[in-house]
Design a protein around this motif. Structure first.
Motif, mmCIF file in Angstrom:
data_model
loop_
_atom_site.group_PDB
_atom_site.id
_atom_site.type_symbol
_atom_site.label_atom_id
_atom_site.label_comp_id
_atom_site.label_asym_id
_atom_site.label_seq_id
_atom_site.Cartn_x
_atom_site.Cartn_y
_atom_site.Cartn_z
ATOM 1 N N ARG A 1 0.824 -1.198 0.000
ATOM 2 C CA ARG A 1 0.000 0.000 0.000
ATOM 3 C C ARG A 1 0.866 1.260 0.000
ATOM 4 O O ARG A 1 2.013 1.257 0.472
ATOM 5 C CB ARG A 1 -0.912 0.033 1.235
ATOM 6 C CG ARG A 1 -1.805 -1.175 1.386
ATOM 7 C CD ARG A 1 -2.844 -1.263 0.306
ATOM 8 N NE ARG A 1 -3.800 -2.328 0.546
ATOM 9 C CZ ARG A 1 -4.758 -2.677 -0.286
ATOM 10 N NH1 ARG A 1 -4.884 -2.056 -1.437
ATOM 11 N NH2 ARG A 1 -5.595 -3.661 0.016
ATOM 12 N N ASP A 2 0.291 2.319 -0.525
ATOM 13 C CA ASP A 2 0.965 3.616 -0.510
ATOM 14 C C ASP A 2 0.830 4.205 0.894
ATOM 15 O O ASP A 2 -0.285 4.455 1.367
ATOM 16 C CB ASP A 2 0.320 4.542 -1.543
ATOM 17 C CG ASP A 2 1.033 5.885 -1.650
ATOM 18 O OD1 ASP A 2 2.050 6.071 -0.947
ATOM 19 O OD2 ASP A 2 0.585 6.752 -2.421
ATOM 20 N N LEU A 3 1.958 4.423 1.573
ATOM 21 C CA LEU A 3 1.928 4.864 2.960
ATOM 22 C C LEU A 3 1.371 6.281 3.085
ATOM 23 O O LEU A 3 0.657 6.587 4.049
ATOM 24 C CB LEU A 3 3.328 4.783 3.566
ATOM 25 C CG LEU A 3 3.956 3.382 3.592
ATOM 26 C CD1 LEU A 3 5.282 3.405 4.332
ATOM 27 C CD2 LEU A 3 3.008 2.380 4.228
ATOM 28 N N SER B 1 -3.395 9.675 4.719
ATOM 29 C CA SER B 1 -4.526 10.517 4.305
ATOM 30 C C SER B 1 -5.861 9.827 4.584
ATOM 31 O O SER B 1 -6.815 10.455 5.073
ATOM 32 C CB SER B 1 -4.392 10.854 2.811
ATOM 33 O OG SER B 1 -5.490 11.622 2.365
ATOM 34 N N ASP B 2 -5.936 8.521 4.295
ATOM 35 C CA ASP B 2 -7.169 7.772 4.580
ATOM 36 C C ASP B 2 -7.440 7.693 6.079
ATOM 37 O O ASP B 2 -8.598 7.761 6.511
ATOM 38 C CB ASP B 2 -7.060 6.356 4.007
ATOM 39 C CG ASP B 2 -7.049 6.351 2.482
ATOM 40 O OD1 ASP B 2 -7.480 7.361 1.885
ATOM 41 O OD2 ASP B 2 -6.596 5.359 1.890
ATOM 42 N N LEU B 3 -6.375 7.551 6.876
ATOM 43 C CA LEU B 3 -6.552 7.483 8.325
ATOM 44 C C LEU B 3 -7.063 8.815 8.869
ATOM 45 O O LEU B 3 -7.933 8.842 9.757
ATOM 46 C CB LEU B 3 -5.231 7.096 8.991
ATOM 47 C CG LEU B 3 -5.270 6.826 10.499
ATOM 48 C CD1 LEU B 3 -6.249 5.700 10.813
ATOM 49 C CD2 LEU B 3 -3.881 6.488 11.022
ATOM 50 N N LEU C 1 6.296 12.800 5.637
ATOM 51 C CA LEU C 1 6.550 11.617 4.807
ATOM 52 C C LEU C 1 7.069 11.988 3.425
ATOM 53 O O LEU C 1 7.783 11.210 2.794
ATOM 54 C CB LEU C 1 5.271 10.785 4.671
ATOM 55 C CG LEU C 1 4.828 9.997 5.915
ATOM 56 C CD1 LEU C 1 3.548 9.246 5.624
ATOM 57 C CD2 LEU C 1 5.915 9.030 6.353
ATOM 58 N N ARG C 2 6.699 13.166 2.937
ATOM 59 C CA ARG C 2 7.154 13.577 1.596
ATOM 60 C C ARG C 2 8.662 13.779 1.549
ATOM 61 O O ARG C 2 9.266 13.721 0.484
ATOM 62 C CB ARG C 2 6.431 14.860 1.179
ATOM 63 C CG ARG C 2 4.927 14.695 1.018
ATOM 64 C CD ARG C 2 4.321 15.909 0.352
ATOM 65 N NE ARG C 2 2.879 15.785 0.183
ATOM 66 C CZ ARG C 2 1.984 16.305 0.985
ATOM 67 N NH1 ARG C 2 2.382 17.000 2.031
ATOM 68 N NH2 ARG C 2 0.698 16.158 0.763
ATOM 69 N N TRP C 3 9.268 14.059 2.704
ATOM 70 C CA TRP C 3 10.713 14.333 2.734
ATOM 71 C C TRP C 3 11.492 13.211 3.411
ATOM 72 O O TRP C 3 12.710 13.315 3.563
ATOM 73 C CB TRP C 3 10.976 15.645 3.480
ATOM 74 C CG TRP C 3 10.214 16.794 2.913
ATOM 75 C CD1 TRP C 3 9.055 17.341 3.384
ATOM 76 C CD2 TRP C 3 10.538 17.553 1.750
ATOM 77 N NE1 TRP C 3 8.632 18.377 2.592
ATOM 78 C CE2 TRP C 3 9.527 18.534 1.577
ATOM 79 C CE3 TRP C 3 11.581 17.505 0.823
ATOM 80 C CZ2 TRP C 3 9.537 19.443 0.529
ATOM 81 C CZ3 TRP C 3 11.597 18.415 -0.220
ATOM 82 C CH2 TRP C 3 10.580 19.372 -0.355
#
Length: 542
Positions: free
Chosen positions: A276-278, A283-285, A341-343
């Motif tokens: 899965r995409d973390l 975002s879903d959480l 998470l993006r960095w």
């Protein structure tokens, strides 16, 4: 015949087939009926809402030889030529790949010629916001004084990027997101006519994931039909899109609020192993906790939460156990974690640490201690923080001290408890201030100020830096840094509070140029210490 994409096969051909967008359909239909055609239109809105489709229908309608209540007949020579692409009077251009001045100048040179067959020469420019500044300037004069036979239809998803001089010369129509009920109805119609075996919950899930874009919903239905033989259910749609199932999100929520770190790490391992995409999971959480919050603050959440009956019951049970403040804090923490998470070089580690830290802050019914401190580890037997030079409270006069009686053991104990509470308040305010710096994106200032020891005196937060952290101290003394720190500290303390960085001069020993016990200069040792702290390997060479 080769397979045609489902969204192209089901693209509307008349105004009556358009889903929603009634305000745009009515205005364009009335323009065709009355014959009041302006020279430039601007269609703006999110993707998949019908901008290009309505532009093509309108282009056929104003040129149709036998219009029917404003709709094109799609049977005359003009309509058939536009449908099969043989009519040269209708030009459709993608501005994303044809955004230069030369492309627009070619249009401006051709627009002066009369149409070959149709009544109007129509130019449909999609993604018009991608045009360069020079291209917009070249188009400006033509839009200001166009020939009577020319009609421009501009489509864009970002109207704010279009110059005001262009906007003022167009009739603008804003396309809205398509409601979920309308999406479900259209998908059910397509599934019934094409004999797709898909249940209602799957259609509802597709509509929610499409986020108001009908093209995305039809494409997802087409992909699901090609990927899964037999009946298509909700779980198949979630697997196809990589969205975590509601039951898994509920398990994560239980582990998070029950402070079960072992279960939390096990679930994250399961998540990673399924590919899965973390970032999408975080975002879903956050969306899941938003739904729990809606269940908590409203009596009838069905209108605002799109979920199954079982999932809705689980959300309601969780909403009864968690306070509103904790839910809001969790949602904010997940938003900050998504930004981190993006960095992150290792997204799994960043996710695990972020959720464990969030778990320790949000234990139900109590205020937990932090498992992972934000600053450097404390010494085994820490001494009270030294007061910054020039900021300590002056001692009372000697005469007053002589006149005061000897303090009793109870008074000394009370003062000791007050000092301990003050240190605790300073640590809590400083920790909340650091969290706010991180949430607001001030990562560099957060890293520079983490080693500081907080001390509060007279509504002033003293940040005491060790002499080894002189660079951190200098960065914190910058005007912009002081302004940001003051805002963060005031928000954390819920009152106006000043921030004063200082160096702990008392801890600085009278060191020479050479570090004691070594033959190396002091500045080399400082570089080594900083490299060890950051985990950067350093090698000495002669």
């Amino acid at each position: 015949m080769t397979h045609q994409a489902l969204y192209r096969e089901w693209r509307p051909r008349i105004f009556d087939e358009v889903v929603e967008q009634r305000h745009v359909v009515y205005a364009l239909r009335q323009a065709v009926i009355s014959g009041q055609i302006v020279h430039a239109y601007l269609f703006s809105g999110t993707r998949g809402t019908g901008k290009t489709t309505l532009a093509k229908i309108f282009a056929r309608a104003i040129n149709c030889e036998n219009p029917q209540n404003g709709n094109p007949c799609n049977q005359c020579v003009i309509c058939e030529g536009m449908l099969n692409g043989s009519l040269l009077d209708i030009v459709e251009m993608d501005a994303a790949s044809n955004n230069s001045v030369e492309n627009i100048r070619r249009i401006c040179d051709e627009v002066v010629f009369m149409p070959s067959q149709a009544r109007f020469k129509v130019y449909i420019i999609d993604e018009v916001h991608m045009l360069s500044t020079g291209a917009f300037n070249a188009l400006l004069k033509t839009l200001e004084e166009p020939p009577s036979h020319a009609v421009f239809i501009l489509a864009t998803t970002e109207p704010h990027r279009i110059p005001a001089t262009i906007l003022s010369r167009c009739q603008r129509y804003e396309f809205r997101r398509i409601p979920i009920d309308s999406l479900i109805g259209r998908l059910a119609e397509i599934a019934a006519k094409d004999d797709f075996d898909v249940d209602r919950e799957a259609l509802k899930t597709i509509a929610v994931l499409a986020d108001g874009a009908l093209r995305d919903a039809i494409s997802l239905l087409d992909q699901a039909h090609s990927s899964f033989p037999g009946k298509i259910g909700r779980d198949q749609i979630l697997d196809l899109t990589g969205v975590v199932q509601d039951e898994f999100l509920q398990q994560i929520s239980e582990a998070l609020f029950e402070a079960d770190a072992a279960a939390l790490l096990t679930l994250i391992d399961e998540l990673v192993m399924t590919g899965r995409d973390l970032a999408r999971f975080v975002s879903d959480l956050a969306q899941h906790f938003r739904n729990v919050l809606v269940c908590q603050v409203t009596e009838d959440p069905q209108q605002l939460v799109r979920a199954t009956a079982k999932t809705l019951d689980d959300m309601r049970q969780l909403a009864e156990r968690v306070s509103t403040d904790r839910l809001i804090a969790v949602i904010k923490g997940l938003s900050a974690l998504l930004s981190d998470l993006r960095w992150a070089a290792d997204m799994r580690t960043a996710l695990e640490i972020g959720l464990i830290r969030l778990m320790n802050e949000q234990i139900v019914g109590s205020k937990p201690d932090r498992l992972i401190p934000d600053g450097p580890p404390a010494a085994p037997d820490p001494k009270p923080p030294a007061k910054p030079a020039g900021r300590s409270t002056p001692p009372p006069p000697a005469t007053d001290r002589q006149a005061e009686p000897e303090q009793t053991s109870e008074t000394a104990q009370a003062e000791s408890e007050q000092a301990s509470e003050a240190d605790t308040d300073a640590s809590e305010i400083w920790q909340r201030s650091l969290d706010r710096l991180l949430a607001d994106g001030h990562m560099a200032l957060y890293l520079f100020c983490r080693p500081a020891m907080p001390v509060i005196t007279d509504d002033r937060l003293h940040l005491v830096f060790d002499p080894a952290d002189r660079i951190n101290y200098q960065e914190a003394c910058q005007d912009n840094s002081l302004r940001i720190l003051k805002q963060a500290a005031s928000a954390a303390a819920s009152r106006e509070i000043a921030v004063q960085p200082s160096l702990n001069e008392q801890a600085e020993s009278a060191s020479n140029d050479v570090q004691p016990g070594t033959n190396q200069p002091a500045w080399i040792q400082k570089i080594k210490d900083a490299a060890d702290t950051l985990g950067v390997p350093v090698e000495m060479e002669e």
